[in-house]
Every structure is written in C-alpha cells, then in structure tokens.
Design a protein around this motif. Sequence first.
Motif, mmCIF file in Angstrom:
data_model
loop_
_atom_site.group_PDB
_atom_site.id
_atom_site.type_symbol
_atom_site.label_atom_id
_atom_site.label_comp_id
_atom_site.label_asym_id
_atom_site.label_seq_id
_atom_site.Cartn_x
_atom_site.Cartn_y
_atom_site.Cartn_z
ATOM 1 N N ALA A 134 0.746 -1.179 0.060
ATOM 2 C CA ALA A 134 0.072 0.100 -0.081
ATOM 3 C C ALA A 134 0.962 1.039 0.221
ATOM 4 O O ALA A 134 0.619 2.174 -0.813
ATOM 5 N N GLU A 135 1.823 1.172 0.809
ATOM 6 C CA GLU A 135 2.872 2.272 0.811
ATOM 7 C C GLU A 135 3.431 2.675 -0.586
ATOM 8 O O GLU A 135 3.895 3.757 -1.011
ATOM 9 N N LEU A 136 3.995 1.607 -0.975
ATOM 10 C CA LEU A 136 4.780 1.509 -2.369
ATOM 11 C C LEU A 136 3.668 2.267 -3.250
ATOM 12 O O LEU A 136 4.286 3.013 -4.269
ATOM 13 N N VAL A 137 2.369 1.962 -3.525
ATOM 14 C CA VAL A 137 1.579 2.195 -4.585
ATOM 15 C C VAL A 137 1.064 3.817 -4.313
ATOM 16 O O VAL A 137 1.184 4.725 -5.195
ATOM 17 N N GLU A 138 1.017 4.167 -3.002
ATOM 18 C CA GLU A 138 0.710 5.418 -2.594
ATOM 19 C C GLU A 138 1.729 6.408 -2.987
ATOM 20 O O GLU A 138 1.686 7.581 -3.307
ATOM 21 N N SER A 139 3.066 5.870 -3.082
ATOM 22 C CA SER A 139 4.262 6.820 -3.309
ATOM 23 C C SER A 139 4.316 7.019 -4.538
ATOM 24 O O SER A 139 5.292 7.833 -4.983
ATOM 25 N N CYS A 140 3.729 6.306 -5.645
ATOM 26 C CA CYS A 140 4.090 6.505 -6.818
ATOM 27 C C CYS A 140 2.860 7.329 -7.577
ATOM 28 O O CYS A 140 1.494 7.481 -7.133
ATOM 29 N N ASP A 141 3.315 7.954 -8.921
ATOM 30 C CA ASP A 141 2.297 8.446 -9.639
ATOM 31 C C ASP A 141 1.475 7.664 -10.753
ATOM 32 O O ASP A 141 0.580 8.213 -11.058
ATOM 33 N N ILE A 142 2.284 6.552 -11.057
ATOM 34 C CA ILE A 142 1.615 5.736 -12.035
ATOM 35 C C ILE A 142 2.344 4.370 -11.782
ATOM 36 O O ILE A 142 3.415 4.113 -11.496
ATOM 37 N N ALA A 143 1.522 3.557 -12.128
ATOM 38 C CA ALA A 143 2.167 1.999 -12.197
ATOM 39 C C ALA A 143 1.744 1.474 -13.564
ATOM 40 O O ALA A 143 0.798 1.481 -14.141
ATOM 41 N N GLU A 144 2.994 0.674 -13.905
ATOM 42 C CA GLU A 144 3.132 0.006 -15.381
ATOM 43 C C GLU A 144 3.385 -1.389 -15.309
ATOM 44 O O GLU A 144 4.215 -1.733 -14.230
ATOM 45 N N PHE A 145 2.860 -2.069 -16.033
ATOM 46 C CA PHE A 145 2.888 -3.468 -15.912
ATOM 47 C C PHE A 145 3.230 -4.033 -17.532
ATOM 48 O O PHE A 145 2.576 -3.562 -18.553
ATOM 49 N N ASP A 146 4.110 -5.106 -17.292
ATOM 50 C CA ASP A 146 4.405 -5.786 -18.907
ATOM 51 C C ASP A 146 3.797 -7.024 -19.049
ATOM 52 O O ASP A 146 3.983 -7.741 -19.961
ATOM 53 N N GLY A 147 2.794 -7.624 -18.161
ATOM 54 C CA GLY A 147 2.161 -8.819 -18.250
ATOM 55 C C GLY A 147 2.742 -9.916 -17.813
ATOM 56 O O GLY A 147 2.226 -11.115 -17.521
ATOM 57 N N GLY A 256 7.816 3.434 -21.356
ATOM 58 C CA GLY A 256 8.303 4.410 -20.182
ATOM 59 C C GLY A 256 8.145 5.850 -20.670
ATOM 60 O O GLY A 256 7.765 6.653 -19.701
ATOM 61 N N ALA A 257 8.220 6.256 -21.746
ATOM 62 C CA ALA A 257 7.803 7.612 -22.154
ATOM 63 C C ALA A 257 6.369 7.963 -22.073
ATOM 64 O O ALA A 257 5.919 9.068 -21.381
ATOM 65 N N LEU A 258 5.452 7.035 -22.316
ATOM 66 C CA LEU A 258 4.120 7.196 -22.102
ATOM 67 C C LEU A 258 3.754 7.171 -20.752
ATOM 68 O O LEU A 258 2.924 8.238 -20.370
ATOM 69 N N ALA A 259 4.375 6.451 -19.722
ATOM 70 C CA ALA A 259 4.134 6.406 -18.188
ATOM 71 C C ALA A 259 4.685 7.751 -17.921
ATOM 72 O O ALA A 259 3.908 8.675 -16.860
ATOM 73 N N HIS A 260 5.723 8.260 -18.168
ATOM 74 C CA HIS A 260 6.229 9.830 -17.998
ATOM 75 C C HIS A 260 5.176 11.019 -18.445
ATOM 76 O O HIS A 260 4.803 11.833 -17.493
ATOM 77 N N GLN A 261 4.531 10.715 -19.551
ATOM 78 C CA GLN A 261 3.503 11.652 -20.006
ATOM 79 C C GLN A 261 2.252 11.791 -19.150
ATOM 80 O O GLN A 261 1.701 12.778 -19.154
ATOM 81 N N LEU A 262 2.012 10.493 -18.679
ATOM 82 C CA LEU A 262 0.550 10.137 -18.017
ATOM 83 C C LEU A 262 0.673 10.463 -16.669
ATOM 84 O O LEU A 262 -0.143 10.361 -15.968
ATOM 85 N N SER A 263 1.921 10.562 -16.044
ATOM 86 C CA SER A 263 2.066 10.656 -14.764
ATOM 87 C C SER A 263 1.641 12.152 -13.957
ATOM 88 O O SER A 263 1.766 12.304 -12.963
ATOM 89 N N GLY A 264 1.496 13.070 -14.896
ATOM 90 C CA GLY A 264 1.106 14.363 -14.466
ATOM 91 C C GLY A 264 -0.275 14.726 -13.917
ATOM 92 O O GLY A 264 -1.206 13.566 -14.030
ATOM 93 N N PRO A 265 -0.740 15.602 -13.281
ATOM 94 C CA PRO A 265 -2.118 15.830 -12.674
ATOM 95 C C PRO A 265 -2.858 16.299 -13.810
ATOM 96 O O PRO A 265 -2.466 16.652 -15.136
ATOM 97 N N GLY A 266 -4.010 16.058 -13.462
ATOM 98 C CA GLY A 266 -5.316 16.490 -14.585
ATOM 99 C C GLY A 266 -5.777 15.249 -15.190
ATOM 100 O O GLY A 266 -5.409 14.172 -15.531
ATOM 101 N N PRO A 267 -7.093 15.336 -15.717
ATOM 102 C CA PRO A 267 -7.932 14.508 -16.197
ATOM 103 C C PRO A 267 -7.282 14.270 -18.027
ATOM 104 O O PRO A 267 -6.700 15.081 -18.363
ATOM 105 N N LEU A 268 -7.641 12.951 -18.157
ATOM 106 C CA LEU A 268 -7.302 12.500 -19.585
ATOM 107 C C LEU A 268 -8.424 12.608 -20.361
ATOM 108 O O LEU A 268 -9.330 11.977 -20.177
#
Length: 300
Positions: A134-147, A256-268
Amino acid sequence: MRTDPTAVRRPAGLFVGLCTLDVIQLVDHVPGPDEKLTARDQMVAAGGPATGAAVAFGRLGGRPRLLTGLGSHPLALGVRADLDALGVRVTDLAVGRGQPPAVSSILVTEATGERAVASVNATGHRLRAPAGLAELVESCDIAEFDGHHMDLAVEVAHAARGAGRPTLLDGGSWKDGTERLLASTDVAVCSADFHPPGTASPAETLEFLRDHGVTWAAVTGGAAPIMWAGPGGGGLVGVPETRVVDTLGAGDVLHGALAHQLSGPGPLDGPAFAEALARAAAVASRACASFGTRAWLTAD
C-alpha cells in the motif's frame, strides 16, 4: 521548508514485471542451421519490458522503482549493478533464490536494426507482492505492467486502482491471466502481436479492451501509425520517420515515455491521450536512431 517554485517535478513510477540479463550480439545476418559467425559487437545489460520502461522513465527525469525477481545468483548481481547505475530502484521479490535470472539471447542485424530474441522470460519465478504494498503504491504517480509475473501484476494493479493511481499495461502478447489484469487497467498500449481471444485485427483488439474495462487503448505496429480509442472516439497517431539503427527495446522506451507523459496531474481526454502517444512515439523513434535504444537509455 519552503518549496522552490522553479524546481522541476520528478514523477514517481512503479514498474512491475520481467527483468532479464540481455546478451546482445550485433551481426550481419541471423545465422542459419549449423552456421557460425563472428559478431561485430556485443553488449551485456539488464533487460525486459518493464525494466526497459523503468530505465526510459528515469532517463526522462522520473523516479522509477522496479518490482521484479532477480535472486542471489552471481549473474543477478550484474543485472542489479546495471540498474543501480541507471538510477532504477529495485525491489527484488526473489531474494535468496539461487537459480540464475532469465537470460535473453538477442541478435541485432546491423543493416536493418531488426532483432531476434530467445528467452525463458518469467517461467522461473512465481512472485507475490511485498509487505508494504500500500505504501509503495501510494508513493507512485503511475503503475506500469508488462504482463509477466502475472499474479504479482494483478495484485499490484488492484492496489493501484484502489489508491487512485493510473495503471498502464504494456501488452506485448496475450498471456494466461491477462484478462484478470485488464480489470484493473486504465490504459493499455499493445503491440500488433497482442491477440486477445476471438480477435484478428487492431480494431477488434481495441473493442475487446474497452469491453473488458480498459478506458484508453492503443495498438502499435512498428513504423505504422498507432491506432487508439477511448471515451467518445479514437484515431491514428503518426510515428516519426527515422533511420533505424536498433529496434531492440523500442516498445519499452515508448511505454516508459508514455508513463512519464501520463504521470502528471489533470484529467485525461482524447486530445491529451493522442498527444501523449505522439510524444512517446517521438521519444521511441529518437531512441531507435543514431545510436540505438541502449545507447539512448544510457546516454548522459
């Protein structure tokens, strides 16, 4: 403490999946049966889709953490040292296991940048989420998975969704359990080799993803335009033309670049998602050109 208003925000990304030892050989051509040839160059480095995405995220100024399984085999020490040098924090969920990490044997054809890969992938480890998830997840801005490491991915994605963190799937290929992961996936960007059951085209893949709870979805096809869909519509995003030196890891860089783009605030919304895809594709294209992806990832 006063916050510096000119300081650049460094988003935090949590990357979950495969980490391999890549043995890369630059060759004139892929050898045929019983053929031996001398490689023009070689490289040994940490690899894997989530790993490459984490490195790219850090290369763009983010703070990546990788959840994976390495173990205590001597070969794993080299992988960890490589990631330490690249600024990727590793949470090793296979501590104490003595078997070697997955090794990917990779041949890159010099004239075209195309690659051939053989690997056991994640078949050697069955991983569970760490204490303090829970602490790991709360400390991140986005989570990415490769399956890869699917049970781990499903558990972390569920926790991230519950904490309100956006989740991003790198769909390289359909794997057992992918349907469970889609239930907690906000954004899925898949390759043309990702074929959910009953699908035969990118359009059908996008429809399948939407039907299984994914809000924003896209299918890539190398140099072809990226097809995407989301609430209210979809479209195509062009991929910049470039002289390809090395396609190895291009998809990892894009994610990785997309995760960086999507990690900012604001609605998508649709235009923002298309713009994020376009920016990520431009980064991946630059990585494929000039020096190749690995050189781009490790450049100062």
